[in-house]
Design an enzyme around this catalytic site. Sequence first.
Site, PDB file in Angstrom:
ATOM      1  N   ASP A   1       0.831  -1.209   0.000  1.00  0.00           N
ATOM      2  CA  ASP A   1       0.000   0.000   0.000  1.00  0.00           C
ATOM      3  C   ASP A   1       0.864   1.258   0.000  1.00  0.00           C
ATOM      4  OD1 ASP A   1      -2.411   1.618   0.259  1.00  0.00           O
ATOM      5  OD2 ASP A   1      -1.552   2.093   2.207  1.00  0.00           O
TER       6      ASP A   1
ATOM      7  N   ARG B   1      -0.152   6.204  -6.861  1.00  0.00           N
ATOM      8  CA  ARG B   1      -1.481   6.738  -7.201  1.00  0.00           C
ATOM      9  C   ARG B   1      -1.535   8.244  -7.028  1.00  0.00           C
ATOM     10  NH1 ARG B   1      -4.795   4.008  -3.032  1.00  0.00           N
ATOM     11  NH2 ARG B   1      -6.491   5.269  -3.841  1.00  0.00           N
TER      12      ARG B   1
ATOM     13  N   SER C   1      -6.599  -0.088  -0.181  1.00  0.00           N
ATOM     14  CA  SER C   1      -5.572   0.662   0.539  1.00  0.00           C
ATOM     15  C   SER C   1      -5.918   0.727   2.038  1.00  0.00           C
ATOM     16  CB  SER C   1      -5.485   2.079  -0.058  1.00  0.00           C
ATOM     17  OG  SER C   1      -4.722   2.914   0.753  1.00  0.00           O
TER      18      SER C   1
ATOM     19  N   LYS D   1      -4.432  -2.227   5.360  1.00  0.00           N
ATOM     20  CA  LYS D   1      -3.738  -1.810   6.595  1.00  0.00           C
ATOM     21  C   LYS D   1      -4.522  -2.260   7.825  1.00  0.00           C
ATOM     22  CE  LYS D   1      -3.572   2.259   4.707  1.00  0.00           C
ATOM     23  NZ  LYS D   1      -3.414   3.549   4.103  1.00  0.00           N
TER      24      LYS D   1
HETATM   25  N1  URA Z   1      -6.679   6.755   2.723  1.00  0.00           N
HETATM   26  C1  URA Z   1      -5.908   5.668   2.473  1.00  0.00           C
HETATM   27  O1  URA Z   1      -5.280   5.125   3.377  1.00  0.00           O
HETATM   28  N2  URA Z   1      -5.862   5.209   1.213  1.00  0.00           N
HETATM   29  C2  URA Z   1      -6.557   5.773   0.188  1.00  0.00           C
HETATM   30  O2  URA Z   1      -6.476   5.283  -0.928  1.00  0.00           O
HETATM   31  C3  URA Z   1      -7.332   6.900   0.471  1.00  0.00           C
HETATM   32  C4  URA Z   1      -7.380   7.378   1.761  1.00  0.00           C
END
Ligand code: URA
Length: 442
Positions: free
Chosen positions: A169, A176, A191, A195
């Site tokens: 991520d 991104r 994403s 986590k």
């Molecule tokens: N927060 C994140 O952790 N990832 C995203 O893609 C957007 C907001």
Amino acid sequence: MIFLEVIAVRMTDLIEKKRDGGVLSAGEIRYIIEGYTRGDIPDYQMSALCMAIYFQGMNERETTELTLAMAASGDTVDLSPLGELTADKHSTGGVGDKTSLVLCPLVASCGIIMAKRSGRGLGHTGGTIDKLESFPGFSVEMSRERFLENARTAGFVIAGQSGTLAPADKLLYALRDVTGTVPSIPLIVSSIMSKKLASGAHTIVLDVKTGSGAFMEREEDAFTLAREMVSVGKLAGRNMAAVVTDMDQPLGYTVGNALEVREAIAVLRGEDVPDLKELCLTLGANILVRSGAEKDETAARARLERCIADGSALGRLAAMVKAQGGDERAVYDTSLLPLAPVQRTVAAPEDGYVTAIDAKGVGHVSMLLGGGRATKESAIDLSVGVVLRAKVGDRVQKGGELAVIHAADGESAARAEAELLGCYRFSAEMPQRPPFIRGIVS
Ligand code: URA
């Protein structure tokens, strides 16, 4: 050399498959994430794939596989030594969002362990870790053993982000960010949820913000994101709920690190800060019910209210601050928290009702005062920020108190005043306000 070429060809096939609307298999998704994390798949191919996903989307199974592959790309935290009653919370980010500072001790005082990792603020949104560092001596760096030990003894722990959790991520988000592919629902879901899954909690609640100050400005997009995150979390075996909430104006009355800590403490002491308290009770009740600690929302809310009234939630905050090296006396005596030398009152420029407060704009004012970071490396002033005295729907009189700016000096306070006034809109008509909590997905 030959090996690299084989990978390049296969990745090209997968980019084309997604570009043409095809569905990627679990094996293909794992191949992509493992290859990209190892550095075998170059950024230019991953960028092309992200853009293909941006336009073609992913079905629920693909999004789940992507999330699981990203969660498995690094370390995963095993919270099983703490038992079944572990919870985590995520907010999609907003201005004045001090929810974790209230929610974590509140839920911990009901016997649910909150073992959380949080980030620092960047741009107009603040980070929980910066806020907590308002407690002199507070630290978020700790070993894994210490993390578990603090969770067990204090009932909750908040540590900094670990680079070894979901490293895919970290790489993908950075990519991104510079390729115009952040606002894609499957990429956001994977994403955030990768986590959260890697962090190990049994119960996960999500606060998905909507409105002008939020990542998802349109309510329907916020609900889509909420539904997909809940679905992926359930498929991965977690207890899940998402609350979609308003971010058309800042949450609560304060924006700025130490100011927000004071407001969180006020709620834990029993003061009613309307939207903030309601949000914490709703998220907290969902944690208690989804984790099986309470039978229904009414019973859960009553228990949370009791933990505020008897001081146990505030006591949990003090225990956690102490366990992480901070001065816990500041929980009971907030004069020990940083306080800006200049406080400048902003007067209402006209009579009428407040009809709008631009949340991003107020976040920007706090950043200009020194309370937020323009870049990851910027140092921040924990004492500065804004206290709103009037929010949307309140009636003000010309010359009456609209806000108080906390600043390092008179010059920055004057600049902030001009900008803050530009964030407010007034009207003679009382505005219609949509409900703060737009809905719950579970
Ligand atoms: N927060 C994140 O952790 N990832 C995203 O893609 C957007 C907001």
